[in-house]
Design an enzyme around this catalytic site. Structure first.
Site, short mmCIF file in Angstrom:
data_model
loop_
_atom_site.label_atom_id
_atom_site.label_comp_id
_atom_site.label_asym_id
_atom_site.label_seq_id
_atom_site.Cartn_x
_atom_site.Cartn_y
_atom_site.Cartn_z
N GLY A 383 18.14 98.69 33.05
CA GLY A 383 17.77 98.22 34.38
C GLY A 383 18.93 97.54 35.09
N SER A 384 18.60 96.60 35.95
CA SER A 384 19.56 96.04 36.90
C SER A 384 20.67 95.22 36.28
CB SER A 384 18.80 95.16 37.91
OG SER A 384 17.86 95.93 38.63
N ALA A 385 20.60 94.94 34.99
CA ALA A 385 21.68 94.21 34.34
C ALA A 385 23.02 94.91 34.50
CB ALA A 385 21.37 94.00 32.86
N VAL A 386 23.01 96.24 34.73
CA VAL A 386 24.27 96.99 34.83
C VAL A 386 24.81 97.04 36.26
CG1 VAL A 386 23.51 98.44 32.90
CG2 VAL A 386 23.22 99.27 35.24
N LYS A 387 24.16 96.38 37.18
CA LYS A 387 24.57 96.50 38.59
C LYS A 387 25.97 95.94 38.86
CE LYS A 387 19.95 96.78 40.65
NZ LYS A 387 18.87 96.08 41.36
#
Length: 682
Positions: A383-387
């Protein structure tokens, strides 16, 4: 008169022929005498030396392995010394010879017979019954087998088949001990030490010592070393076992014996060359290939000790933290699928792994069990942790807008892509603060050449899957790889998972899902490496367990002199300017310290002193069947302005609660308390 002349002529020829014969005999004897003279006088010493020529055969007996220490000095892998009896098989030894040795040895030691098979018993019965063939074969069968030696094996098999239970019942308990010893003797190979029994009693050791002369150098005593893990069987330590059959040739080429124990997984395997001791060498004098004396022994040395970056106290505490926080979440929000979590703690400036923990509920008992290997071998949509990687990857392709208005994206088929809320005008920093999906979609759209046209409070998306789309997918994936996402991290283990790469999907909108961490899968270790790369200013460092290698010492409380100290390995530097990295770091800080950040609990109240920067992740993993089921993740580091530690947390299959934040918060507190590296002091 003519007759007399002819007779006289014949008589004159006879002495001449005899003389020729005598001359030939004389010459032959002369050559023979000359040859004997050469052999005895000229070559005599050479041939005598060859007759007396001896050779030397060497074999080895493994010494104890080096120990493995945690960073805080705790012994994680040790050796349990056991007195053992060793058999050294000499060339030409037969099964009958082994039986004689076994009978002698059975009088000196007690032997466990639990491994004895029925076949072992039958072989013993045949050896101890000289009339076995007469009992079990007819005269015609014996005659047939004697006339054709090739049939000998068939004869033996036939005898085996005809041995009855009644025959075997005649074997006594004492016989069983003999069989058990012989079984071990038979498994040995020529001039290779083979352990017959370990953990000898003092009485057994004394008896063997008194009778060593009875065994013609074939039996000796030694100290056997068994691996033990006094503080827990941590997965990263690995295992020590027999050499795998498919690797035997390679180990033999390195000087190992077939029955040596070696590291077969993880750190025991990775650092086998250091941990293996210098073997004890046994040198045999041989004549005509046969050992003729008791071997000369040269004592070996214990292997090198290694110290890890792992903090044993922190490792244990994090296991307790995960158990507690999962239990609290399940109690507050009952949810059957929430049963595991993973955490990796790293030093962002060295890549040293300080703790790597996974916990999972055993549904048969309801208790937690270790699942730490999943932090390296299991992969998840994060999810968004890689943004942070999406923004920095976008910067590399000039695809990041300075400002962009967050509102839903509508596809031609009516599908929608949106953020958790409409966040208005965003910068890269505030896009990370709010975890805007639409801002990341804009980056991916710019890379792919998509058009997002504003219309009545949303964007109309014109997407296609041509060459630009394919190239954009590849470029974004390559950018993620710069941080360690989807590629090998370089960790010092024999194997690691790189996650699942979904290829290039046919649906154009998938690149937007990819940009928010909901397509490819990554491991918790990869997530930690990615966070470290951002925390330290753009250097991707290989995660590692090894801290240093030390010479062995007799003091169990101290490490010996340092032989090798691990130096951080920079795998690459991300292709971004320092200003771009600073902006993403600022965005991570806003996540925890801005009023509308997605993890304000990590920046407020008791946690404020740690100055935590972070990025949360929530991946929807079962849209069709259970749209409220998520993987929740988090990357974080502290202090923001001088990072000392990175934490990555993954909680798979959770519906409610912020367990990822709870675990991270407790880990920072434990780190500050247990490691001696305060997060609140310079």
């Amino acid at each position: 008169m003519d007759h007399e002349k002819r007779t006289k002529k014949k008589r004159n020829h006879l002495p001449f022929r005899l003389n020729i014969l005598f001359l030939a005999v004389f010459l032959a004897f002369s050559v023979l005498i000359l040859r004997l003279g050469v052999v005895q006088i000229v070559k005599g010493k050479e041939y005598q030396d060859k007759a007396n020529e001896t050779d030397h055969a060497k074999t080895q007996l493994d010494s104890a392995r080096g120990k493995i220490y945690a960073a805080n000095g705790t012994v994680l892998a040790d050796n349990q010394a056991e007195l053992a009896v060793v058999y050294i098989r000499k060339p030409g030894t037969t099964s009958k010879d082994n039986l004689k040795t076994a009978k002698k040895l059975a009088k000196l030691i007690n032997m466990d017979d639990s491994k004895v098979t029925e076949r072992d018993e039958k072989d013993y019965w045949i050896l101890t019954h000289s009339d076995a063939y007469d009992q079990k074969l007819t005269q015609a069968e014996q005659k047939n087998f004697k006339e054709d030696p090739k049939e000998a094996d068939k004869a033996y098999d036939l005898v085996l088949d005809r041995i009855t239970k009644k025959d075997l019942d005649s074997i006594s308990k004492a016989d069983m001990e003999v069989i058990a010893i012989k079984r071990e003797l038979d498994q040995s190979t020529d001039l290779t030490p083979h352990f017959i029994k370990k953990d000898l009693s003092e009485k057994e050791l004394a008896l063997i010592g008194e009778h060593l002369g009875d065994f013609d150098g074939k039996i000796d005593t030694a100290v056997a070393s068994t691996r033990k893990y006094p503080n827990g069987d941590y997965f990263f330590l690995g295992q020590v076992k027999d050499i795998p059959s498919e690797l035997v040739d390679g180990f033999l080429a390195k000087g190992y014996n077939r029955n040596d124990k070696v590291g077969v997984s993880n750190l025991e395997e990775e650092y086998e060359d250091a941990l293996r001791g210098i073997p004890t060498t046994l040198t045999f004098t041989t004549k005509n290939g046969k050992a003729v004396n008791t071997p000369e022994k040269k004592e070996g040395q214990r292997g090198y000790d290694i110290q890890l970056t792992i903090n044993n106290k922190l490792q244990k505490e994090i296991a307790k933290i995960i158990d507690k926080d999962i239990s609290n979440t399940k109690h507050t929000f009952p949810q059957p699928k929430l049963d595991s979590a993973y955490a990796v703690v790293m030093d962002p400036h060295t890549g040293g792994i300080l703790a790597i923990v996974g916990r999972k509920i055993d549904h048969s008992t309801g208790k937690f069990e270790d699942a730490s290997s999943g932090a390296i071998y299991n992969a998840f949509q994060m999810g968004s942790a890689v943004k942070g990687a999406t923004v920095l990857g976008g910067f590399q392709y000039n695809a990041v807008p300075e400002y962009f208005n967050d509102m839903p994206i509508v596809y031609k088929n009516g599908g929608r892509f949106k953020s958790y809320s409409d966040f208005g005008t965003l910068t890269p920093e505030t896009a990370l603060e709010h975890s805007s999906n639409v801002f990341m979609a804009k980056i991916a759209s710019n890379m792919a050449g998509f058009k997002l046209r504003p219309e009545n409070g949303h964007y109309k998306a014109r997407v296609f899957t041509g060459e630009h789309y394919r190239k954009a997918f590849e470029n974004l994936r390559q950018a993620y790889g710069q941080f360690g996402l989807g590629v090998e991290t370089g960790v010092d283990l024999p194997f690691e998972s790189t996650g699942y790469e979904g290829g290039i999907p046919k649906e154009g909108g998938k690149i937007m899902q990819f940009a928010i961490g909901q397509f490819d899968t990554y491991t918790p270790l990869q997530l930690a490496q990615y966070a470290s790369t951002i925390a330290n200013g753009g250097y991707r460092l290989a995660p590692h367990f090894l801290k240093s290698i030390h010479a062995p010492t007799n003091d169990p409380k101290k490490l010996g002199p340092t032989i090798y100290h691990y130096e951080p390995k920079v795998l690459n530097h991300i292709k971004n300017t320092q200003e771009e990295i600073d902006r993403v770091q600022r965005g991570f800080y806003l996540v925890t310290h801005a009023p509308n950040g997605t993890a304000p609990s990590l920046g407020h109240r008791d946690n404020a002193k740690y100055k935590i920067a972070a990025k949360t992740g929530t991946a929807q993993i079962d849209v069709e069947n259970d749209p409220e089921l998520y993987n929740k993740s988090l990357v974080a580091y502290a202090p923001y302005d001088d990072p000392k530690v990175v934490v990555a947390v993954v909680v798979p299959e959770i519906k409610h609660g912020e367990t990822n934040l709870d675990i991270a918060q407790d880990i920072f507190k434990a780190y500050d308390k247990l490691t001696g590296h305060s997060l609140t002091k310079g």
